[in-house]
Write a protein that holds these residues in place. Structure first.
Motif, mmCIF file in Angstrom:
data_model
loop_
_atom_site.group_PDB
_atom_site.id
_atom_site.type_symbol
_atom_site.label_atom_id
_atom_site.label_comp_id
_atom_site.label_asym_id
_atom_site.label_seq_id
_atom_site.Cartn_x
_atom_site.Cartn_y
_atom_site.Cartn_z
ATOM 1 N N PRO A 31 -20.540 -54.848 -9.382
ATOM 2 C CA PRO A 31 -21.187 -54.129 -8.287
ATOM 3 C C PRO A 31 -20.381 -52.895 -7.875
ATOM 4 O O PRO A 31 -19.160 -52.962 -7.734
ATOM 5 C CB PRO A 31 -21.211 -55.149 -7.149
ATOM 6 C CG PRO A 31 -21.044 -56.471 -7.810
ATOM 7 C CD PRO A 31 -20.210 -56.223 -9.034
ATOM 8 N N GLY A 32 -21.052 -51.783 -7.725
ATOM 9 C CA GLY A 32 -20.401 -50.567 -7.279
ATOM 10 C C GLY A 32 -19.583 -49.844 -8.335
ATOM 11 O O GLY A 32 -18.898 -48.874 -8.019
ATOM 12 N N CYS A 33 -19.647 -50.296 -9.580
ATOM 13 C CA CYS A 33 -18.846 -49.674 -10.634
ATOM 14 C C CYS A 33 -19.431 -48.315 -11.002
ATOM 15 O O CYS A 33 -20.572 -48.203 -11.426
ATOM 16 C CB CYS A 33 -18.781 -50.558 -11.876
ATOM 17 S SG CYS A 33 -17.695 -49.905 -13.154
ATOM 18 N N HIS A 34 -18.629 -47.275 -10.799
ATOM 19 C CA HIS A 34 -19.042 -45.921 -11.146
ATOM 20 C C HIS A 34 -18.571 -45.554 -12.546
ATOM 21 O O HIS A 34 -19.182 -44.736 -13.219
ATOM 22 C CB HIS A 34 -18.452 -44.896 -10.163
ATOM 23 C CG HIS A 34 -18.954 -45.047 -8.772
ATOM 24 N ND1 HIS A 34 -20.065 -44.394 -8.306
ATOM 25 C CD2 HIS A 34 -18.498 -45.791 -7.735
ATOM 26 C CE1 HIS A 34 -20.275 -44.727 -7.045
ATOM 27 N NE2 HIS A 34 -19.345 -45.569 -6.675
ATOM 28 N N ARG A 35 -17.447 -46.177 -12.956
ATOM 29 C CA ARG A 35 -16.852 -45.820 -14.239
ATOM 30 C C ARG A 35 -15.974 -46.964 -14.723
ATOM 31 O O ARG A 35 -15.219 -47.542 -13.946
ATOM 32 C CB ARG A 35 -16.006 -44.565 -14.046
ATOM 33 C CG ARG A 35 -15.188 -44.156 -15.225
ATOM 34 C CD ARG A 35 -14.374 -42.888 -14.886
ATOM 35 N NE ARG A 35 -13.374 -42.686 -15.899
ATOM 36 C CZ ARG A 35 -12.078 -42.586 -15.665
ATOM 37 N NH1 ARG A 35 -11.626 -42.642 -14.443
ATOM 38 N NH2 ARG A 35 -11.232 -42.413 -16.648
ATOM 39 N N ILE A 36 -16.097 -47.289 -16.001
ATOM 40 C CA ILE A 36 -15.167 -48.198 -16.656
ATOM 41 C C ILE A 36 -15.137 -47.807 -18.118
ATOM 42 O O ILE A 36 -16.188 -47.606 -18.741
ATOM 43 C CB ILE A 36 -15.520 -49.691 -16.467
ATOM 44 C CG1 ILE A 36 -14.413 -50.574 -17.044
ATOM 45 C CG2 ILE A 36 -16.880 -50.023 -17.030
ATOM 46 C CD1 ILE A 36 -14.476 -52.024 -16.583
ATOM 47 N N GLU A 37 -13.936 -47.621 -18.630
ATOM 48 C CA GLU A 37 -13.841 -47.234 -20.031
ATOM 49 C C GLU A 37 -12.508 -47.677 -20.621
ATOM 50 O O GLU A 37 -11.502 -47.793 -19.927
ATOM 51 C CB GLU A 37 -14.020 -45.729 -20.201
ATOM 52 C CG GLU A 37 -12.986 -44.880 -19.525
ATOM 53 C CD GLU A 37 -13.287 -43.390 -19.628
ATOM 54 O OE1 GLU A 37 -12.603 -42.714 -20.410
ATOM 55 O OE2 GLU A 37 -14.188 -42.925 -18.908
ATOM 56 N N TRP A 38 -12.558 -47.939 -21.922
ATOM 57 C CA TRP A 38 -11.353 -48.302 -22.661
ATOM 58 C C TRP A 38 -10.510 -47.051 -22.849
ATOM 59 O O TRP A 38 -11.021 -46.016 -23.257
ATOM 60 C CB TRP A 38 -11.721 -48.894 -24.025
ATOM 61 C CG TRP A 38 -12.317 -50.263 -23.920
ATOM 62 C CD1 TRP A 38 -13.637 -50.585 -23.897
ATOM 63 C CD2 TRP A 38 -11.595 -51.490 -23.795
ATOM 64 N NE1 TRP A 38 -13.790 -51.942 -23.759
ATOM 65 C CE2 TRP A 38 -12.548 -52.522 -23.705
ATOM 66 C CE3 TRP A 38 -10.245 -51.807 -23.755
ATOM 67 C CZ2 TRP A 38 -12.192 -53.860 -23.574
ATOM 68 C CZ3 TRP A 38 -9.887 -53.147 -23.628
ATOM 69 C CH2 TRP A 38 -10.852 -54.153 -23.540
#
Length: 153
Positions: A31-38
């Protein structure tokens, strides 16, 4: 603060493992994740807007996978910075095992926070965090197209 849970996924262990390591699945599930990256073989960066009742701070964080045994287990350690609210840290152990018709996932985590976050109250944060965790695994299943059932803790 400690959290945990057990969940049954209606998918084979390798499929669940792949989903837990897919940035698109994680972004859809957090929830609320704007960005996630390896950003490396065992590290991710993320930016998450957190609902803490009256406040909605944006945390920027670093995640690291440790003790990785592919399709079996790993430890996910994270640090987040919430600006004026301070910092939060957590570590979670995730273990997968074959189960009737799918995979059982066991999750245990411990975390803490400092600064303004703790002024909001440990109980508010604790109950919010457990709800987020329970919903997270259900949304991982949704993003993967598989059914997830919470099991007794």
């Amino acid at each position: 603060m400690e959290f945990g849970g057990r969940y049954h996924f209606s998918a084979p262990r390798d499929v669940v493992w792949a989903g837990l390591n897919d940035a698109a699945v994680l972004k859809a599930a957090i929830p609320g994740c704007h960005r996630i990256e390896w950003v490396g073989d065992d590290s991710l960066v993320c930016e998450i807007k957190v609902n803490l009742g009256l406040m909605h701070p944006v945390f920027k964080g670093d995640l690291e996978l440790r003790n990785v045994v592919p399709a079996v287990s790993y430890t996910l350690a994270g640090r987040a910075r919430g600006g004026l609210l301070g910092k939060a840290e957590a570590a979670a152990d995730i273990a997968l095992a074959d189960s009737d018709g799918g995979t059982e996932l066991v999750f245990t985590a411990a975390g803490g926070a400092d600064g303004g976050i703790m002024k909001l109250g440990k109980q508010l944060i604790g109950s919010s965090a457990q709800k987020v965790i329970d919903g997270f695994f259900e949304r991982v299943g949704d993003a993967m197209g598989v059914e997830v059932t919470p099991l007794e803790r």
